[in-house]
Each structure stands twice: as C-alpha cells, then as structure tokens.
Design a protein around this motif. Sequence first.
Motif, PDB file in Angstrom:
ATOM      1  N   GLN A 154       0.822  -1.197  -0.146  1.00  0.00           N
ATOM      2  CA  GLN A 154      -0.022   0.000   0.034  1.00  0.00           C
ATOM      3  C   GLN A 154       0.780   1.286  -0.089  1.00  0.00           C
ATOM      4  O   GLN A 154       0.486   2.144  -0.775  1.00  0.00           O
ATOM      5  CB  GLN A 154      -1.028   0.225   1.178  1.00  0.00           C
ATOM      6  N   HIS A 155       1.851   1.212   0.877  1.00  0.00           N
ATOM      7  CA  HIS A 155       2.935   2.297   0.844  1.00  0.00           C
ATOM      8  C   HIS A 155       3.479   2.567  -0.680  1.00  0.00           C
ATOM      9  O   HIS A 155       3.690   3.649  -1.189  1.00  0.00           O
ATOM     10  CB  HIS A 155       4.082   2.428   1.755  1.00  0.00           C
ATOM     11  N   ALA A 156       3.963   1.414  -1.292  1.00  0.00           N
ATOM     12  CA  ALA A 156       4.478   1.675  -2.496  1.00  0.00           C
ATOM     13  C   ALA A 156       3.330   2.162  -3.564  1.00  0.00           C
ATOM     14  O   ALA A 156       3.646   2.794  -4.383  1.00  0.00           O
ATOM     15  CB  ALA A 156       4.939   0.199  -2.969  1.00  0.00           C
ATOM     16  N   ASP A 157       2.156   1.560  -3.509  1.00  0.00           N
ATOM     17  CA  ASP A 157       1.118   2.161  -4.455  1.00  0.00           C
ATOM     18  C   ASP A 157       0.812   3.398  -4.087  1.00  0.00           C
ATOM     19  O   ASP A 157       0.730   4.208  -5.049  1.00  0.00           O
ATOM     20  CB  ASP A 157      -0.166   1.246  -3.860  1.00  0.00           C
ATOM     21  N   CYS A 158       0.950   3.805  -2.718  1.00  0.00           N
ATOM     22  CA  CYS A 158       0.611   5.519  -2.631  1.00  0.00           C
ATOM     23  C   CYS A 158       1.780   6.222  -3.351  1.00  0.00           C
ATOM     24  O   CYS A 158       1.498   7.272  -3.863  1.00  0.00           O
ATOM     25  CB  CYS A 158       0.706   5.613  -1.023  1.00  0.00           C
ATOM     26  N   LEU A 159       3.118   5.774  -3.133  1.00  0.00           N
ATOM     27  CA  LEU A 159       4.290   6.413  -3.773  1.00  0.00           C
ATOM     28  C   LEU A 159       4.078   6.351  -5.340  1.00  0.00           C
ATOM     29  O   LEU A 159       4.181   7.480  -6.010  1.00  0.00           O
ATOM     30  CB  LEU A 159       5.658   5.779  -3.463  1.00  0.00           C
ATOM     31  N   HIS A 160       3.371   5.412  -6.159  1.00  0.00           N
ATOM     32  CA  HIS A 160       3.294   5.258  -7.247  1.00  0.00           C
ATOM     33  C   HIS A 160       2.109   6.339  -7.688  1.00  0.00           C
ATOM     34  O   HIS A 160       2.314   6.918  -8.639  1.00  0.00           O
ATOM     35  CB  HIS A 160       2.901   3.860  -7.818  1.00  0.00           C
ATOM     36  N   SER A 161       1.345   6.340  -6.814  1.00  0.00           N
ATOM     37  CA  SER A 161       0.222   7.527  -7.459  1.00  0.00           C
ATOM     38  C   SER A 161       0.509   8.818  -7.111  1.00  0.00           C
ATOM     39  O   SER A 161       0.299   9.634  -7.915  1.00  0.00           O
ATOM     40  CB  SER A 161      -1.045   7.041  -6.184  1.00  0.00           C
TER      41      SER A 161
END
Length: 146
Positions: free
Chosen positions: A53-60
């Motif tokens: 989820q943190h990686a996804d947030c960074l991607h977003s």
Amino acid sequence: MGWRKLRIGEQTASVFQNYNRNISLCTQQHGVSLAQVCIFSLAGSSSQMLWPQHADCLHSLLSEILDDNDLPDREMTCRAMVRHVLADPALKKDLSSDVVEVLMKTTFELLQEGSSKKQKFKMLWTDFAKLCHGEMKTEDLLDYLI
C-alpha cells in the motif's frame, strides 16, 4: 496512478476536474512530505503487510505529479523529490549510492511505461523495504538493472 487515469464515471471525473488546481497545488506543496512518509514507512516504521500500500501510494503520488500539465519540469521535480528523500541521513546510512541509483533509474523507467508496470514498481519498492529490514541483500536489488 493519478486520478486522470482512473476509470471513473463522468460525474466523478468532473468533480476531480473541478478540483484539479487544488490537487495540483497540494502535490506541489506537500509532495516531498508525502513521498517521505511513503518511503520512510517502507524503510522502517510500517508493518510488512502495508508495504504494498505504501508503494502504491508512492506510485500514485509520482504519477499524479508526472501527469500534471500545470507543473513545469514535472519529471525533474519528481526525480529531485525522490532523491531528496533518499538522501535523508536516516536512510542514507543504510543505502549505498548504487542502491539509490537503481531505485532512481528503475522507478522512473517504470513510471514512463505507465500503469502496465505498476506491479513491478510496487515490487521494486517492496524489495527496497526488504533491503532496509535486512531481508534482502544489496546485490538482489541491483538485479533490477539487468
């Protein structure tokens, strides 16, 4: 991915469009802090279950900035933001310059490929978390260059 790439209805898209300038200003003003929260959470303070989820947030976050046509030099801004966070002394002690270069190069290559490479982006940053937690060797992360 940024909101512009979401498959959403016209009504929802118009709401985002109406607040586009506010979203742009928010990412410009708070982008470094948001990136820092994501990266520091991956590096130490977060549960392993939340790493994707943190990686996804960074991607977003990075995708939103790269998609923001109101922001001049948006790729340079993104790169500087990530490099700034990775240069933080709290992270720097655990990261070699090779690791930072792999993260920078691979992160922005994957972002340029678009949403089709989002999973690989998340794997890269999850592997970064594993490296920071001693669950992976530096050499394993360097394999992303191959």
